[in-house]
Design an enzyme around this catalytic site. Structure first.
Site, PDB file in Angstrom:
ATOM      1  N   ARG A   1       0.634  -6.044  13.018  1.00 17.90           N
ATOM      2  CA  ARG A   1       0.200  -5.088  13.738  1.00 17.90           C
ATOM      3  C   ARG A   1      -0.199  -6.282  15.396  1.00 17.90           C
ATOM      4  O   ARG A   1      -0.401  -6.083  15.940  1.00 17.90           O
ATOM      5  CB  ARG A   1      -1.290  -4.533  13.311  1.00 17.90           C
ATOM      6  CG  ARG A   1      -1.262  -3.448  12.444  1.00 17.90           C
ATOM      7  CD  ARG A   1      -2.479  -2.708  12.094  1.00 17.90           C
ATOM      8  NE  ARG A   1      -2.447  -1.647  11.502  1.00 17.90           N
ATOM      9  CZ  ARG A   1      -2.769  -0.798  11.183  1.00 17.90           C
ATOM     10  NH1 ARG A   1      -4.305  -0.407  11.696  1.00 17.90           N
ATOM     11  NH2 ARG A   1      -2.697  -0.126  10.336  1.00 17.90           N
TER      12      ARG A   1
ATOM     13  N   GLU B   1      -7.217  -0.441  15.809  1.00 20.23           N
ATOM     14  CA  GLU B   1      -7.003  -1.421  14.530  1.00 20.23           C
ATOM     15  C   GLU B   1      -6.362  -3.189  14.687  1.00 20.23           C
ATOM     16  O   GLU B   1      -5.106  -2.496  13.699  1.00 20.23           O
ATOM     17  CB  GLU B   1      -7.487  -0.821  13.596  1.00 20.23           C
ATOM     18  CG  GLU B   1      -8.239  -1.579  12.225  1.00 20.23           C
ATOM     19  CD  GLU B   1      -8.589  -1.200  11.025  1.00 20.23           C
ATOM     20  OE1 GLU B   1      -8.259  -2.392  10.289  1.00 20.23           O
ATOM     21  OE2 GLU B   1      -8.362   0.080  11.265  1.00 20.23           O
TER      22      GLU B   1
ATOM     23  N   SER C   1     -10.388  -5.430   9.875  1.00 17.03           N
ATOM     24  CA  SER C   1     -11.815  -5.163   9.903  1.00 17.03           C
ATOM     25  C   SER C   1     -11.967  -6.338   8.912  1.00 17.03           C
ATOM     26  O   SER C   1     -11.924  -6.531   7.960  1.00 17.03           O
ATOM     27  CB  SER C   1     -11.768  -3.906   8.914  1.00 17.03           C
ATOM     28  OG  SER C   1     -12.665  -3.128   8.295  1.00 17.03           O
TER      29      SER C   1
ATOM     30  N   ARG D   1       1.452   1.164   9.880  1.00 17.52           N
ATOM     31  CA  ARG D   1       1.250   1.508   9.053  1.00 17.52           C
ATOM     32  C   ARG D   1       2.560   1.705   7.489  1.00 17.52           C
ATOM     33  O   ARG D   1       3.076   2.611   8.115  1.00 17.52           O
ATOM     34  CB  ARG D   1       0.695   3.315   8.450  1.00 17.52           C
ATOM     35  CG  ARG D   1      -0.218   3.769   7.418  1.00 17.52           C
ATOM     36  CD  ARG D   1      -0.659   5.033   8.129  1.00 17.52           C
ATOM     37  NE  ARG D   1      -1.927   5.115   8.826  1.00 17.52           N
ATOM     38  CZ  ARG D   1      -3.012   4.644   8.836  1.00 17.52           C
ATOM     39  NH1 ARG D   1      -3.391   4.437   7.597  1.00 17.52           N
ATOM     40  NH2 ARG D   1      -3.767   4.611   9.953  1.00 17.52           N
TER      41      ARG D   1
ATOM     42  N   ARG E   1       1.174  -1.193  -0.289  1.00 16.21           N
ATOM     43  CA  ARG E   1      -0.142  -0.545   0.056  1.00 16.21           C
ATOM     44  C   ARG E   1       1.022   1.226   0.136  1.00 16.21           C
ATOM     45  O   ARG E   1       1.662   0.978   0.959  1.00 16.21           O
ATOM     46  CB  ARG E   1      -1.189  -0.120   1.541  1.00 16.21           C
ATOM     47  CG  ARG E   1      -2.006  -1.182   0.737  1.00 16.21           C
ATOM     48  CD  ARG E   1      -2.869  -0.848   2.274  1.00 16.21           C
ATOM     49  NE  ARG E   1      -3.849  -2.382   2.687  1.00 16.21           N
ATOM     50  CZ  ARG E   1      -4.157  -2.490   3.442  1.00 16.21           C
ATOM     51  NH1 ARG E   1      -4.639  -1.886   4.272  1.00 16.21           N
ATOM     52  NH2 ARG E   1      -5.422  -3.987   3.127  1.00 16.21           N
TER      53      ARG E   1
END
Length: 429
Positions: free
Chosen positions: A393, A351, A354, A279, A264
């Protein structure tokens, strides 16, 4: 993608729902107007084509009778010119309709809370007690722990690639491998998913199906001069497995899982989470994807979210479940649950998973359908996707929650067999 018939026939309801997702009413009014104009032009075109066919028959008949066909030929040429003009208008209108409809997000489910941003998300429940976490009064951040232990190298990651890339070293690399093997084993053996290894590059059609293209091209890495993009998540190749196919009703539901790197650009996240594993431009994630009948998809969403929660509970990581508001729900989703893991050093939840039901939104874009057994009717499947869960994470959460006063990191009990019996990650000598 939304059904244009639904927008046309229930305009006020659709407009109200999409306004709750930030879509301006003027855009939908414009869509309604050009849809009406397009249908009028199509009708005109069909009438003119009938007239042209009649002229063509008249010309043939006059020639057979050795009569002058000049008037009929002139009429047919005039009609053909009108058809050409209408076809050009139709092409322009269809292009504008395509641009608008492809940019419209999914309609929110009735249970989704109304709100403008993440501030309006609603907490559903919590598991574990963050205030009884292991690190003590002053827990260290995972980025400092990783450097102290010699298992994360940010400087060389930036040197070899750029910022937001990292090397996992020795026990750090083993921890990553242990986590995704553990997660896959649970999802396959306990939750009934079929494990897959997918392509890590996909074509534009695949990115369109899941909703990344054309709206979010800036968030991915495209291969120059190739119809290929590095996957932002294994959701893309897993969901596209049945693109342009019709399944039998007896085939549903189907559960797929895969571990893959995710790439990403994070183009819209300047200044956010620049330190640590939260991130990155490249990270591993175990993905969950489901294909379900429409009447079963919300039950499947609850089960999928629970599948991800089981992973966190087995790792004994405190977490909470929240339901996203209309303003924070992703483009393709009708409803999304986020699982957020407790991060002691940051004194907050972050987070880690999801889970979303996109209903028929992705299936309509990718023509993923099934045939009803009772009446042979073909319908769109409902597709669901979720993180089962994000590896980086999870590493961050383990480092922060399992740090010991002497600087060691305790390995969660369920991971010890996957770490060849290693119970602690020791500080670098």
């Amino acid at each position: 993608m939304l059904d244009i018939k639904l927008i046309r026939n229930d305009f006020e309801k659709v407009t109200d729902l999409l306004e709750k997702r930030g879509v301006e009413r003027e855009k939908l009014v414009r869509l309604k107007d050009i849809d009406k104009k397009r249908r009028e032009l199509l009708q005109n075109s069909e009438e003119l084509k009938k007239e042209r066919n009649q002229d063509s028959k008249e010309i043939a008949e006059k020639k057979r009778n050795q009569e002058s066909a000049d008037e009929a030929i002139e009429s047919m040429q005039a009609v053909s010119k009108k058809i050409k003009t209408i076809d050009q208008k139709l092409e322009d209108i269809s292009a504008e309709m395509k641009e608008i409809t492809e940019g419209l997000p999914n309609l929110p489910h009735s249970s989704v809370p109304i709100g403008a941003s993440e501030e309006d998300n609603v907490e559903i429940n919590r598991w574990g007690d963050e205030f009884l976490s292991r690190p003590g009064d002053q827990p260290k951040a995972h980025w400092d722990l990783g450097e102290d232990l010699g298992i994360l190298d940010w400087k060389r990651g930036a040197k070899v690639s750029q910022s937001r890339f990292v090397y996992y070293i020795d026990a750090g690399a083993r921890l990553v491998r242990a986590l995704y093997n553990f997660m896959l084993d649970v999802h396959v053996s306990e939750h009934g998913y079929t494990e897959m290894i997918t392509p890590f590059m996909v074509n534009d059609e695949s990115m369109f199906t899941t909703g990344q293209f054309p709206k979010f091209k800036e968030d991915v890495y495209e291969i120059e001069d190739e119809n290929l993009t590095m996957i932002p998540t294994a959701e893309v190749p897993l969901t596209n497995f049945y693109r342009d196919e019709i399944l039998s009703e007896s085939d549903l539901p189907q559960y797929f899982t895969a571990v893959s790197p995710s790439f990403r650009s994070e183009a819209g996240s300047a200044g956010r989470d620049t330190r640590g594993l939260i991130r990155l431009h490249q990270f591993h994630k175990v993905e969950l994807v489901k294909f379900a009948k429409p009447e079963d998809s919300y039950e499947e969403l609850e089960k999928m979210t629970r599948d991800a929660e089981v992973i966190l509970e087995k790792l004994e990581l405190p977490y909470r479940r929240i339901v996203l508001s209309t303003g924070d729900t992703g483009f393709a989703a009708a409803k999304t649950y986020d699982l957020e893991v407790w991060m002691p050093a940051q004194n907050t939840y972050r987070e880690i998973s999801s889970c979303s039901n996109t209903e028929s939104f992705q299936a309509r874009r990718g023509m993923i359908r099934f045939r009803r057994e009772e009446n042979d009717q073909i319908e769109y499947v409902h597709t669901l996707n979720g993180s089962g869960v994000a590896i980086g994470r999870t590493v961050a959460a383990i480092l922060e929650n399992y740090q010991q006063p002497d600087g060691r990191i305790k390995i969660p009990e369920v991971l010890i067999p996957y770490m060849n019996g290693l119970k602690y990650i020791e500080p670098a000598a």
